[in-house]
Design a protein around this motif. Structure first.
Motif, PDB file in Angstrom:
ATOM      1  N   LEU A   1      -7.756  -9.936  -2.730  1.00 16.16           N
ATOM      2  CA  LEU A   1      -7.320  -8.547  -2.761  1.00 16.16           C
ATOM      3  C   LEU A   1      -7.954  -7.840  -3.950  1.00 16.16           C
ATOM      4  N   VAL A   2      -8.700  -6.781  -3.650  1.00 14.58           N
ATOM      5  CA  VAL A   2      -9.475  -6.085  -4.680  1.00 14.58           C
ATOM      6  C   VAL A   2      -9.168  -4.589  -4.639  1.00 14.58           C
ATOM      7  N   SER A   3      -9.146  -3.981  -5.827  1.00 19.46           N
ATOM      8  CA  SER A   3      -8.870  -2.543  -5.905  1.00 19.46           C
ATOM      9  C   SER A   3      -9.027  -2.093  -7.338  1.00 19.46           C
ATOM     10  N   SER A   4      -8.901  -0.798  -7.558  1.00 22.63           N
ATOM     11  CA  SER A   4      -8.817  -0.273  -8.917  1.00 22.63           C
ATOM     12  C   SER A   4      -7.403  -0.514  -9.451  1.00 22.63           C
ATOM     13  N   PRO A   5      -7.202  -0.416 -10.775  1.00 21.11           N
ATOM     14  CA  PRO A   5      -5.836  -0.552 -11.313  1.00 21.11           C
ATOM     15  C   PRO A   5      -4.918   0.531 -10.755  1.00 21.11           C
ATOM     16  N   GLY A   6      -3.667   0.153 -10.503  1.00 25.78           N
ATOM     17  CA  GLY A   6      -2.677   1.128 -10.070  1.00 25.78           C
ATOM     18  C   GLY A   6      -2.671   1.452  -8.599  1.00 25.78           C
ATOM     19  N   SER A   7      -3.406   0.670  -7.790  1.00 25.33           N
ATOM     20  CA  SER A   7      -3.458   0.949  -6.352  1.00 25.33           C
ATOM     21  C   SER A   7      -2.211   0.470  -5.618  1.00 25.33           C
ATOM     22  N   GLY A   8      -1.392  -0.337  -6.282  1.00 23.18           N
ATOM     23  CA  GLY A   8      -0.193  -0.876  -5.641  1.00 23.18           C
ATOM     24  C   GLY A   8      -0.380  -2.271  -5.073  1.00 23.18           C
ATOM     25  N   LYS A   9      -1.384  -3.023  -5.554  1.00 18.56           N
ATOM     26  CA  LYS A   9      -1.631  -4.372  -5.023  1.00 18.56           C
ATOM     27  C   LYS A   9      -0.412  -5.274  -5.157  1.00 18.56           C
ATOM     28  N   THR A  10       0.155  -5.314  -6.361  1.00 19.50           N
ATOM     29  CA  THR A  10       1.251  -6.255  -6.601  1.00 19.50           C
ATOM     30  C   THR A  10       2.487  -5.877  -5.801  1.00 19.50           C
ATOM     31  N   SER A  11       2.811  -4.590  -5.754  1.00 19.14           N
ATOM     32  CA  SER A  11       3.966  -4.157  -4.951  1.00 19.14           C
ATOM     33  C   SER A  11       3.757  -4.494  -3.476  1.00 19.14           C
ATOM     34  N   LEU A  12       2.550  -4.308  -2.999  1.00 19.41           N
ATOM     35  CA  LEU A  12       2.240  -4.644  -1.613  1.00 19.41           C
ATOM     36  C   LEU A  12       2.356  -6.151  -1.377  1.00 19.41           C
ATOM     37  N   LEU A  13       1.902  -6.946  -2.349  1.00 20.63           N
ATOM     38  CA  LEU A  13       2.026  -8.403  -2.235  1.00 20.63           C
ATOM     39  C   LEU A  13       3.497  -8.826  -2.185  1.00 20.63           C
ATOM     40  N   VAL A  14       4.291  -8.252  -3.072  1.00 21.33           N
ATOM     41  CA  VAL A  14       5.721  -8.591  -3.100  1.00 21.33           C
ATOM     42  C   VAL A  14       6.368  -8.267  -1.762  1.00 21.33           C
ATOM     43  N   ARG A  15       6.098  -7.083  -1.231  1.00 17.73           N
ATOM     44  CA  ARG A  15       6.694  -6.692   0.054  1.00 17.73           C
ATOM     45  C   ARG A  15       6.181  -7.583   1.188  1.00 17.73           C
ATOM     46  N   THR A  16       4.912  -7.962   1.134  1.00 20.74           N
ATOM     47  CA  THR A  16       4.340  -8.840   2.150  1.00 20.74           C
ATOM     48  C   THR A  16       5.041 -10.184   2.157  1.00 20.74           C
ATOM     49  N   LEU A  17       5.239 -10.758   0.984  1.00 19.00           N
ATOM     50  CA  LEU A  17       5.899 -12.065   0.885  1.00 19.00           C
ATOM     51  C   LEU A  17       7.356 -11.973   1.338  1.00 19.00           C
ATOM     52  N   GLN A  18       8.001 -10.863   1.038  1.00 12.73           N
ATOM     53  CA  GLN A  18       9.379 -10.677   1.498  1.00 12.73           C
ATOM     54  C   GLN A  18       9.440 -10.603   3.020  1.00 12.73           C
ATOM     55  N   LEU A  19       8.489  -9.899   3.624  1.00 14.58           N
ATOM     56  CA  LEU A  19       8.471  -9.770   5.082  1.00 14.58           C
ATOM     57  C   LEU A  19       8.136 -11.102   5.760  1.00 14.58           C
ATOM     58  N   LEU A  20       7.279 -11.885   5.140  1.00 13.06           N
ATOM     59  CA  LEU A  20       6.974 -13.208   5.704  1.00 13.06           C
ATOM     60  C   LEU A  20       8.206 -14.106   5.636  1.00 13.06           C
ATOM     61  N   GLY A  21       9.052 -13.876   4.638  1.00 13.04           N
ATOM     62  CA  GLY A  21      10.358 -14.514   4.566  1.00 13.04           C
ATOM     63  C   GLY A  21      10.344 -16.027   4.634  1.00 13.04           C
ATOM     64  N   GLY A  22       9.304 -16.653   4.108  1.00 11.62           N
ATOM     65  CA  GLY A  22       9.251 -18.109   4.131  1.00 11.62           C
ATOM     66  C   GLY A  22       8.793 -18.698   5.440  1.00 11.62           C
ATOM     67  N   ARG A  23       8.519 -17.849   6.444  1.00 14.14           N
ATOM     68  CA  ARG A  23       8.025 -18.373   7.727  1.00 14.14           C
ATOM     69  C   ARG A  23       6.668 -19.035   7.566  1.00 14.14           C
ATOM     70  N   VAL A  24       5.930 -18.577   6.574  1.00 16.67           N
ATOM     71  CA  VAL A  24       4.593 -19.097   6.296  1.00 16.67           C
ATOM     72  C   VAL A  24       4.567 -19.603   4.857  1.00 16.67           C
ATOM     73  N   PRO A  25       4.190 -20.859   4.626  1.00 14.82           N
ATOM     74  CA  PRO A  25       4.044 -21.316   3.241  1.00 14.82           C
ATOM     75  C   PRO A  25       2.978 -20.484   2.546  1.00 14.82           C
ATOM     76  N   ALA A  26       3.272 -19.996   1.355  1.00  7.70           N
ATOM     77  CA  ALA A  26       2.346 -19.091   0.670  1.00  7.70           C
ATOM     78  C   ALA A  26       2.314 -19.394  -0.818  1.00  7.70           C
ATOM     79  N   ALA A  27       1.217 -19.021  -1.436  1.00  4.69           N
ATOM     80  CA  ALA A  27       1.055 -19.116  -2.882  1.00  4.69           C
ATOM     81  C   ALA A  27       0.125 -17.994  -3.313  1.00  4.69           C
ATOM     82  N   VAL A  28       0.184 -17.653  -4.595  1.00  6.39           N
ATOM     83  CA  VAL A  28      -0.569 -16.510  -5.112  1.00  6.39           C
ATOM     84  C   VAL A  28      -1.295 -16.904  -6.389  1.00  6.39           C
ATOM     85  N   ILE A  29      -2.548 -16.476  -6.510  1.00  5.83           N
ATOM     86  CA  ILE A  29      -3.280 -16.511  -7.774  1.00  5.83           C
ATOM     87  C   ILE A  29      -3.348 -15.081  -8.287  1.00  5.83           C
TER      88      ILE A  29
END
Length: 309
Positions: free
Chosen positions: A117-145
């Protein structure tokens, strides 16, 4: 540009995963980070007198325009000719691409679907990641760098969702590279057939040149930025397979032409897929999740078929 200035060879620190010590190798004390120099890179040599710079190229295009990107290297560095810059770039990117190929094979052998995931600072990457992981709800094993020059703020936000996150601090470096990711992977205890999300350092320039071994680069453009970003920073949008036009819930309050931004992005990269998203309202996130799940299914199918990259 990084392939000339060599910023990626600066100090980099890889922190522990949340909730315990890092897997494999050395285990630092809690809260500590590891400092390392890329493999094969010698210690810094004493400063020497730089060679005399070559004559400056003609970069003038009228009284109000200087273009330093028109030579074969498409960049400028004081004291280096275009030929020298090209040799440096080929050397840096060649080593990086070889490492990225190893990463890609390692991930493919385990059926892991990795996104950069690439963007300029402040594009909302982290907030989008958090919401994505919440929506996946553990259905998919996931990890983040998580990649940032300093702090573990974003990694802590990810860990709060229950998903493990490993922080890479790049120091003065302005992007992640394949060697950093290669050193992170064995520490993460990734499971087979899982999702790996790599949040790169906020920068629309340098991460475009560095393959990490991911399946896709995902460019995130916020509507709080200018719609001309794809034309001003074309390499990033040319390298991406998907663009998320993010924070679209703010469009009623901004003078941002979403159609124009998408047109500019497609002008740079006609094969680019575009989704409009908002981590606040959830707009477009069903399509985003469906795109991820399709990629996961394809990665699993390739692993089952024995395809390694």
């Amino acid at each position: 540009m990084c392939t000339v200035c060599g910023c990626g060879s600066g100090e980099t620190r890889i922190g522990a995963l949340g909730g315990g010590r890092p897997a494999g190798g050395v285990h630092p004390r809690p809260g500590a980070t590891l400092a390392w120099r890329p493999l094969g890179e010698p210690a810094a040599a004493p400063a020497t007198q730089p060679p005399a710079p070559p004559p400056a190229p003609d970069v003038t295009h009228g009284h109000h325009h200087l273009d330093f990107g028109s030579g074969p290297a498409h960049a400028h560095a004081p004291g280096l000719s275009q030929a020298q810059m090209l040799r440096i770039e080929r050397d840096i990117l060649g080593k990086n691409d070889a490492r990225a190929t190893e990463n890609r094979a390692w991930l493919a052998a385990r059926g892991i679907f990795a996104l950069n995931l690439v963007s300029s600072p402040g594009s909302g990457k982290t907030s989008l990641l958090v919401r994505t992981l919440q929506l996946l709800g553990g259905r998919v094993p996931a990890a983040v760098i998580e990649g940032d020059q300093q702090t573990e703020f974003d990694a802590e936000r990810i860990r709060a969702t229950g998903v493990p996150a490993l922080q890479i601090n790049t120091g003065k470096g302005c992007h992640l590279d394949a060697d950093m990711v290669a050193r992170a992977l064995p520490r993460m205890e990734l499971v087979e057939d899982s999702l790996l999300l790599i949040e790169n350092v906020g920068n629309l320039v340098c991460p475009a040149a560095f393959d990490l071994g991911e399946a896709h680069k995902v460019a995130i453009l916020s509507v709080t930025e200018g719609e001309d970003k794809p034309l001003k920073y074309p390499d990033m949008f040319a390298a991406a397979d998907l663009m998320l036009l993010n924070k679209v819930d703010l469009l009623p309050y901004l003078a941002f032409d979403a159609g124009r931004a998408i047109d500019f992005a497609l002008r740079v990269n006609p094969r680019l897929r575009v989704l409009r998203t908002s981590a606040t309202t959830g707009e477009g996130l069903d399509e985003w999740i469906a795109w991820i799940e399709a990629g996961l299914a394809a990665a699993r199918a390739r692993r089952a078929a024995g395809v390694r990259a």
